[in-house]
Design a protein around this motif. Structure first.
Motif, short mmCIF file in Angstrom:
data_model
loop_
_atom_site.label_atom_id
_atom_site.label_comp_id
_atom_site.label_asym_id
_atom_site.label_seq_id
_atom_site.Cartn_x
_atom_site.Cartn_y
_atom_site.Cartn_z
N ALA A 58 -10.67 -37.32 -112.37
CA ALA A 58 -10.84 -38.72 -111.88
C ALA A 58 -10.71 -39.46 -112.84
N SER A 62 -8.75 -38.18 -120.01
CA SER A 62 -8.96 -39.35 -120.82
C SER A 62 -10.52 -37.48 -121.17
N THR A 67 -12.69 -32.59 -113.88
CA THR A 67 -11.87 -32.04 -111.89
C THR A 67 -10.91 -31.65 -112.23
N TYR B 16 -15.70 -41.47 -102.15
CA TYR B 16 -14.99 -39.73 -102.06
C TYR B 16 -15.32 -38.93 -100.49
N ARG B 20 -11.65 -38.32 -98.11
CA ARG B 20 -11.21 -37.26 -97.88
C ARG B 20 -11.35 -37.39 -96.24
N GLU B 59 -13.60 -44.20 -119.59
CA GLU B 59 -12.98 -43.64 -119.36
C GLU B 59 -13.92 -42.72 -117.37
N VAL B 60 -14.71 -42.46 -117.86
CA VAL B 60 -15.65 -42.40 -116.73
C VAL B 60 -15.18 -42.72 -115.16
N LYS B 61 -15.29 -44.48 -115.30
CA LYS B 61 -14.93 -45.61 -114.75
C LYS B 61 -13.56 -45.46 -113.85
N ASN B 62 -12.83 -44.93 -114.66
CA ASN B 62 -10.57 -44.70 -113.85
C ASN B 62 -10.95 -44.43 -112.96
N CYS B 63 -12.39 -43.64 -112.07
CA CYS B 63 -11.79 -43.07 -110.85
C CYS B 63 -12.22 -44.12 -110.33
N THR B 64 -12.04 -44.28 -110.50
CA THR B 64 -12.18 -46.48 -110.28
C THR B 64 -10.78 -47.12 -109.38
N ASN B 65 -9.92 -46.11 -109.49
CA ASN B 65 -8.69 -47.12 -109.63
C ASN B 65 -8.23 -45.56 -107.96
N LYS B 66 -8.78 -44.44 -107.65
CA LYS B 66 -8.49 -43.47 -106.72
C LYS B 66 -9.19 -44.39 -105.46
N LEU B 378 -20.23 -37.10 -111.88
CA LEU B 378 -19.89 -37.63 -110.38
C LEU B 378 -18.64 -36.64 -109.90
N ALA B 379 -18.56 -35.38 -110.91
CA ALA B 379 -17.29 -34.38 -110.40
C ALA B 379 -18.56 -33.11 -109.16
N MET B 382 -19.04 -35.47 -106.24
CA MET B 382 -17.38 -35.80 -105.72
C MET B 382 -16.82 -34.53 -104.14
N MET B 383 -17.64 -33.21 -105.36
CA MET B 383 -17.05 -31.89 -104.53
C MET B 383 -18.43 -31.79 -103.11
N TYR B 386 -17.17 -33.75 -100.55
CA TYR B 386 -15.41 -33.62 -99.79
C TYR B 386 -15.91 -32.66 -99.08
#
Lengths: 132, 507
Positions: A58, A62, A67, B16, B20, B59-66, B378-379, B382-383, B386
């Motif tokens: 996720a 970094s 995850t 998420y 899925r 870095e936490v916001k990198n999930c927005t790429n997904k 966030l994880a 996500m779990m 899913y």
């Protein structure tokens, strides 16, 4: 302007078949998902993505999430440098943490890791079965 | 099988679940029909990733790429600035209303991903002019569309945070970090201006229980102890010794070690300081005494009872403070259908929403904090998401194949199958929430007003990054007014939009 490294598909160069470091990915039940070959210096998260293995990343490597948690055999775990504080902070929050858990993005491959199995932890659903 | 799924909410849980569903049913000939429509009452997507994650955690916001990849699927649509329900939430009158009846008539499945958007309040502090809920503070520095006023930090030498979660630590860190460090991140200029005038010198973080019960994570605590311009008051060693017979978990041990080490800067060496005040609980907030300018936070010592709950244990000295910020967690909005006041969120089992009779409501699900309450990272969401998507698909497959007699223990889904069979009896379906199993495939609401689709958002996103670049920062984010004006700019994809008039109250 995300300065953190990106591990999206395609950053990895695949080695010539038969020349790379072999890594086996298994699911939580021990079923082999895929055996792949990678180069020295590649990390487990990147090669998992390169080979379409269902390992999330996720925060894209970094060390801001947990995850990409993988479980390694003790004999290979011991070959790796100790996880640093940042990685341990994230492992604290990983599901199904074991004594040989690592973040996939922090496991850099070396020749001596050839033949290692990385097991993906079980996606436990207990946390929401009873809805709190 | 037809899956025309409405997801209400546009945060990580929503994306998420969508991810899925879209990945499990390939977009290929012969696949079942799948449409996923996200409805967000905020004009911008990503929920807490945009309006909750602290700005110095990019870095936490990198999930927005997904999330961008999810949105690129042709079967996915995003409807931003659309409030599903009967009336707009307070402070967000700009939202376009879509009644529940339209959702029920036009979708086969519904997933609540509405989160926990209400702050839990402290009964002893509510209504005081010196009290500002943590959520308002976070909404201020993230420029949330509800637009709470800026805290008057220039007149605030001392802040008391109530609560021991990551939100309390985030706020402490923002208050104790130099604006020169924050200015390269996604912190809006008006927020930086207020922080630059801040008079805050000390932050007290007050918790009714002890270090072993703290909800914050080691990462957040470590960041606070490593701040370059602040120091932590040492914690009495007795507080850091686990009680006899208690073996701390890995995370607890690491937090105890960090607390025992203290901050990188010795206490007394910095102008700014902070303290963790364990086993204390507010009992009131007394207005400034004659000749004083600051109110007093009244406190009681607490102790743990045999159930691990905090109980009063005698009065503690009051704390002279200028601002009290309760950071005590969040609840779902009580007007959300299926809200359970006792839980503070929707009642669910394995992702299925439960009706008043305690049985699953057919084709209605909840994911993320709407289902689990406000906890986890966030994880965790996500779990959970899913798992909920898998349940949606398993139920749809089972409905297709007809009810199967399945032993609860040996069946492929275990406990899941028991609930499923209950759901399929049909008698327990909440009549008021009957979804339509055969909705029109490509119906989408025709809403009049400013609706952001995902392309609109990506244009704003690019513009925010461009504005930020000029200022040497990650981005300069738009508030509702700027976003509204930007949406109305001439746009070849929407030639009619720029001719619409802006409503007076927002113009």
């Amino acid at each position: 302007m995300h300065s953190s490294p990106s591990v999206r598909h395609g950053n990895i160069t695949r080695p010539e078949p038969g020349t790379g470091i072999k890594i086996h990915f298994k699911d939580a039940k021990g079923t082999l998902l895929k055996t792949i070959e990678a180069n020295e210096g590649d990390d487990l998260l990147s090669i998992a993505h390169e080979h379409d293995i269902d390992l999330e990343g996720a925060c894209e490597g970094s060390v801001a999430c947990s995850t990409c948690h993988v479980i390694l055999p003790p004999e290979y775990y011991d070959l790796l440098p100790e996880p640093d504080d940042d990685e341990n902070d994230m492992l604290d929050m990983a599901f199904a943490l074991t004594d040989t858990s690592r973040l996939g993005c922090q496991v850099k491959l070396t020749r001596e890791l050839d033949g290692m199995t990385a097991t993906l932890p079980s996606a436990t659903r207990n946390m929401f079965v009873d809805g709190g | 099988m037809k899956l025309k799924v409405a997801i209400v909410g546009g945060g990580p849980a929503a994306f998420y679940v969508a991810s899925r569903l879209l990945s499990r049913i390939p977009d290929a000939p012969g696949s079942p029909l799948l449409r996923v429509h996200l409805f967000d009452r905020l004009w911008a997507p990503h929920g807490l990733v945009r309006y909750g994650v602290a700005p110095d955690h990019p870095e936490v916001k990198n999930c927005t790429n997904k999330f961008d990849q999810v949105a690129a699927d042709p079967r996915f649509r995003f409807f931003g600035n659309v409030n599903v329900g009967t009336r707009p939430p307070e402070g967000m009158e700009q939202t376009v209303q879509l009644p529940w009846s339209e959702i029920k008539r036009n979708y086969s499945h519904l997933v609540f991903a509405t989160g926990c958007t209400m702050p839990a309040l402290h009964s002893a502090l509510a209504g005081s002019p010196w009290c500002l809920p943590a959520l308002s503070f976070v909404h201020w520095y993230t420029q949330h569309p509800s637009a709470p006023p800026a805290p008057p930090l220039e007149a605030i030498p001392h802040v008391s945070l109530i609560g021991n979660g990551n939100v309390a630590l985030d706020i402490a860190r923002i208050l104790l970090t130099s604006p020169a460090v924050l200015e390269k991140y996604d912190v809006p200029q008006p927020v930086l201006d207020v922080l630059a005038r801040s008079a805050v010198q000390h932050v007290s973080i007050i918790a009714r229980r002890g270090p072993l019960q703290a909800a914050f994570t080691a990462k957040e605590l470590r960041e606070l102890t490593n701040l370059p311009d602040a120091a932590m008051a040492p914690i009495p060693p007795a507080l850091l010794a686990p009680p006899p017979g208690v073996t701390p978990t890995r995370q607890q041990s690491r937090i105890l070690t960090l607390l025992a080490q203290g901050s990188r800067n010795p206490f007394g060496s910095t102008r700014k300081t902070w303290a963790l005040e364990f086993f204390k609980s507010p009992t009131g907030l007394a207005p400034p005494a004659e000749g004083e300018t600051l109110p007093e936070l009244l406190l009681t010592h607490t102790a743990l009872d045999e159930h691990g709950r905090a109980v009063p244990a005698g009065p503690a000295p009051p704390l002279r403070t200028a601002l009290v910020v309760p950071a005590l967690g969040f609840r779902a909005e009580p007007t959300t259908p299926f809200f359970d006041p006792a839980l503070g969120h929707l009642r669910t089992a394995a992702g299925r929403v439960l009706g008043a009779n305690g049985r699953p409501v057919k084709s209605v699900y909840a994911a993320g904090w709407a289902a689990t309450g406000a906890r986890g990272v966030l994880a965790t969401t996500m779990m959970d998401a899913y798992g909920v998507a898998d349940t949606v698909l398993a139920d749809a497959t089972a409905a297709e194949e007809g009810p199967i007699a399945m032993d609860a223990d040996s069946g492929p889904h275990g406990r899941h199958s028991v609930l499923l069979n209950n759901a399929q009896k049909g008698v327990d379906v909440a009549e008021e929430f009957r979804m339509n199993p055969t909705p029109a495939n490509d119906w989408a609401p025709e809403l009049a007003g400013v609706i952001f689709d995902y392309e609109d958002w990506k244009r704003v996103d690019a513009e925010e990054v461009r504005l930020g670049l000029a200022l040497g920062k990650e981005r300069e984010r738009m508030g509702w007014r700027e976003a509204d004006a930007f949406w109305r700019r001439p746009n070849p994809a929407r030639p009619w939009a720029s001719t619409q008039s802006t409503e007076a109250q927002f113009g």
